[in-house]
Design a protein around this motif. Sequence first.
Motif, PDB file in Angstrom:
ATOM      1  N   ILE A   1      35.862   5.236 -59.185  1.00  0.00           N
ATOM      2  CA  ILE A   1      37.249   5.312 -58.753  1.00  0.00           C
ATOM      3  C   ILE A   1      37.747   6.750 -58.784  1.00  0.00           C
ATOM      4  O   ILE A   1      38.496   7.188 -57.894  1.00  0.00           O
ATOM      5  N   PHE A   2      37.316   7.502 -59.789  1.00  0.00           N
ATOM      6  CA  PHE A   2      37.694   8.927 -59.871  1.00  0.00           C
ATOM      7  C   PHE A   2      37.186   9.688 -58.660  1.00  0.00           C
ATOM      8  O   PHE A   2      37.931  10.442 -58.025  1.00  0.00           O
ATOM      9  N   ARG A   3      35.913   9.493 -58.325  1.00  0.00           N
ATOM     10  CA  ARG A   3      35.328  10.221 -57.204  1.00  0.00           C
ATOM     11  C   ARG A   3      36.027   9.859 -55.888  1.00  0.00           C
ATOM     12  O   ARG A   3      36.201  10.716 -55.021  1.00  0.00           O
ATOM     13  N   ALA A   4      36.429   8.615 -55.743  1.00  0.00           N
ATOM     14  CA  ALA A   4      37.140   8.212 -54.536  1.00  0.00           C
ATOM     15  C   ALA A   4      38.560   8.791 -54.495  1.00  0.00           C
ATOM     16  O   ALA A   4      39.128   8.975 -53.414  1.00  0.00           O
ATOM     17  N   SER A   5      39.099   9.092 -55.667  1.00  0.00           N
ATOM     18  CA  SER A   5      40.468   9.604 -55.748  1.00  0.00           C
ATOM     19  C   SER A   5      40.569  11.110 -55.578  1.00  0.00           C
ATOM     20  O   SER A   5      41.647  11.635 -55.293  1.00  0.00           O
TER      21      SER A   5
ATOM     22  N   LYS B   1      39.807  11.790 -66.156  1.00  0.00           N
ATOM     23  CA  LYS B   1      39.664  11.010 -64.922  1.00  0.00           C
ATOM     24  C   LYS B   1      40.810  10.024 -64.710  1.00  0.00           C
ATOM     25  O   LYS B   1      41.078   9.635 -63.572  1.00  0.00           O
ATOM     26  N   VAL B   2      41.463   9.626 -65.780  1.00  0.00           N
ATOM     27  CA  VAL B   2      42.567   8.665 -65.703  1.00  0.00           C
ATOM     28  C   VAL B   2      43.858   9.408 -66.046  1.00  0.00           C
ATOM     29  O   VAL B   2      44.076   9.780 -67.198  1.00  0.00           O
TER      30      VAL B   2
ATOM     31  N   GLY C   1      47.648  16.155 -60.729  1.00  0.00           N
ATOM     32  CA  GLY C   1      46.462  15.895 -61.530  1.00  0.00           C
ATOM     33  C   GLY C   1      45.345  15.236 -60.741  1.00  0.00           C
ATOM     34  O   GLY C   1      45.584  14.424 -59.850  1.00  0.00           O
ATOM     35  N   ALA C   2      44.111  15.598 -61.065  1.00  0.00           N
ATOM     36  CA  ALA C   2      42.940  14.995 -60.429  1.00  0.00           C
ATOM     37  C   ALA C   2      42.554  13.737 -61.210  1.00  0.00           C
ATOM     38  O   ALA C   2      42.276  13.810 -62.413  1.00  0.00           O
TER      39      ALA C   2
END
Length: 293
Positions: A288-292, A68-69, A13-14
């Motif tokens: 945090i999503f974009r970094a992940s 996102k989470v 998962g993203a």
Amino acid sequence: MSKAEQREQMSNGAGFIAALDQSGGSTPKALALYGVEASDYSSDEEMFGEIQKMRARIILADDFTKAKVIGAILFERTLGEEIDGRKVADYLWSQKGIVPFLKIDKGLEDQANGVQMMKPIPGLAETLAKADGVFGTKERSVIHEANSEGIAAVVAQQFDVAREVVAAGMVPIVEPEVNINSSTKAEAEDILKAEILKNLDQLDEGQDIMLKLTIPNKANLFDELADHPRVVRVVALSGGYSTEQACDLLNQNGKMIASFSRALTEGLSKQQSEAEFNAALGGNIDKIFRASV
């Protein structure tokens, strides 16, 4: 609950894992940062009530979804709490599509050999058996120095607990944190990687785990761990870095996703209006999503 669906989300998962597992030791500081002072509560019950209100506010926010989470780590006491008439773990998965995890460690021993081992975890089998709707666990140790003996002991203890969690049908998140302020952080991370690889190679097929590690000084140091057949995912802790710092460092590590706690809640306040709170949380989630990904 579909374990296979949750496993797929955690593997591929993203997004990132939200750490909402503030315990008795970390709750007062988390509440103070949120604008709730010690004078605002007069007992542990009231303190835990305040932190549950904060967690619920985060979970209910519009941006807190599986878009996102992909997972969330909960404190054991939270399993008995409810959001909109549902147990928190059930609410996360059924209403938000977020995979629930449970923090199972009971805190840290005093420092010895440059590390802090986990305290004993009494009644672990019973805790795991009662953890309805929970996909996996999380257990934390801390490494302060590049001490080979201490790091080997931390990793061995972590994998002993992990085997018990796997036997209960759950996926453990092994978390041997390296103190970001350690003067020997890079050396400790090299030793830690070698010890984890040694222990991973001793696991049988089906004894799969996740790893939660401090973002390393050397970019992509943990790629080999992420590629190991026994590893579902490698996630990063923020370790005291600001949201900005943690995200910048995470961006340099292509095979790690975030599992942030303090960085997720940075800038949130009980005194904020719902619009202000949602905007601040949404901004953190997006960073945090974009970094992940």
